[in-house]
Write an enzyme that holds these catalytic residues in place. Structure first.
Site, PDB file in Angstrom:
ATOM      1  N   GLU A   1       6.215   0.884   3.210  1.00 23.83           N
ATOM      2  CA  GLU A   1       4.910   0.486   3.751  1.00 23.83           C
ATOM      3  C   GLU A   1       4.953   0.407   5.281  1.00 23.83           C
ATOM      4  O   GLU A   1       5.897  -0.109   5.865  1.00 23.83           O
ATOM      5  CB  GLU A   1       4.536  -0.893   3.189  1.00 23.83           C
TER       6      GLU A   1
ATOM      7  N   LYS B   1      -4.743  -0.244   0.234  1.00 27.81           N
ATOM      8  CA  LYS B   1      -4.168  -1.456  -0.355  1.00 27.81           C
ATOM      9  C   LYS B   1      -5.252  -2.464  -0.712  1.00 27.81           C
ATOM     10  O   LYS B   1      -6.102  -2.817   0.114  1.00 27.81           O
ATOM     11  CB  LYS B   1      -3.178  -2.062   0.637  1.00 27.81           C
TER      12      LYS B   1
ATOM     13  N   CYS C   1       3.274  -3.270  -1.723  1.00 27.00           N
ATOM     14  CA  CYS C   1       3.828  -4.553  -1.279  1.00 27.00           C
ATOM     15  C   CYS C   1       3.200  -5.766  -1.989  1.00 27.00           C
ATOM     16  O   CYS C   1       3.516  -6.037  -3.134  1.00 27.00           O
ATOM     17  CB  CYS C   1       3.720  -4.669   0.238  1.00 27.00           C
TER      18      CYS C   1
END
Length: 257
Positions: free
Chosen positions: A40, A111, A146
């Site tokens: 990421e 995300k 994440c």
């Protein structure tokens, strides 16, 4: 199937452009792999909040250009980690790029769960809305990033969409490394899927990174795990094990909610 997770060390003294070139070379070195995964926000560092706006780029920006060519040169499926994307309306997103072996952008993922509570990514970046899967010849990949790892309902949605392999790039801090390993194994067990979780090394804005990229099979067994520094973690796995596991222990069929 062979996967290579490139656990990049983000050095604040290395320019973003230099890091792009260096990482592209590392990707090219993985020719022969089926899938390559980057972490990421490796261009800026996941905790270098002040750099998000400075280094934000359009979806088809410089990282897209360099990584598309690297994927094509190596002939691999490439999850190129994520970059700070600046949308046409000016909104920033933490956006993952997924390239085919021909260098085409197969998918992008903004995300959904932004970390920081009332600061950092949570206030600087917009929230994604769409679940994303990518069909590879050997397996269907579900994409997350994440902090998403802490939200099991997202992964249930990916499984419902056909995911058999869950790919999770991250910039996970060292102080919560135990959670990283625990959650990666939990997502594998509860979804009876492979988990490929690729983290960063080094220090982002004075935040030491966990490293310890990890590959977990559908029974929760760790197939490979990296150390703390920059490293390329390569593993062979059989995607067919997902169907076998789900048939031998059909827990997903007993879902009520």
């Amino acid at each position: 199937m062979r996967a290579s997770l490139i656990q990049i060390a983000v050095d604040e003294d290395e320019s973003v452009e230099s890091r792009r070139r260096r990482v592209a070379s590392l990707v090219r070195d993985q020719a022969g792999a089926d899938l390559v995964v980057l972490p990421e926000l490796w261009t800026t560092g996941a905790f270098a909040f002040e750099e998000f706006g400075n280094e934000a780029e359009p979806l088809e920006g410089p990282t897209h250009e360099v990584m598309a060519k690297a994927a094509s040169d190596a002939g691999v499926w490439l999850h190129a980690g994520s970059v700070p994307e600046r949308a046409p309306d000016g909104t920033l997103y933490n956006t993952s790029l997924f390239f085919s072996p021909s260098g085409e952008l197969a998918a992008s993922y903004r995300k959904i769960h932004r970390f920081g509570f009332d600061k950092g990514e949570a206030v600087l970046m917009g929230r994604g809305e769409d679940l994303v899967t990518v069909r590879l010849p050997e397996t269907t990949v579900g994409v997350a990033t994440c902090y998403d790892l802490r939200f099991p309902e997202l992964f249930r949605g990916l499984v419902d969409a056909g995911a058999e392999t869950l790919v999770i790039p991250a910039g996970w801090p060292e102080r919560r490394r135990a959670h990283w390993t625990l959650l990666a194994r939990a997502r594998a067990v509860e979804n009876q899927a492979f988990v490929l979780a690729c983290g960063t090394a080094g220090t982002h804005a004075r935040v030491p990174q966990a490293g310890h990229s990890i590959v977990v099979d559908p029974w929760g067994e760790v197939l490979a795990e990296a150390g703390a520094g920059e490293e390329i973690l390569t593993v062979e796995f059989d995607p067919g094990k997902v169907a076998v596991t789900r048939e031998q222990f059909p827990a997903l069929k007993d879902r009520v909610l």
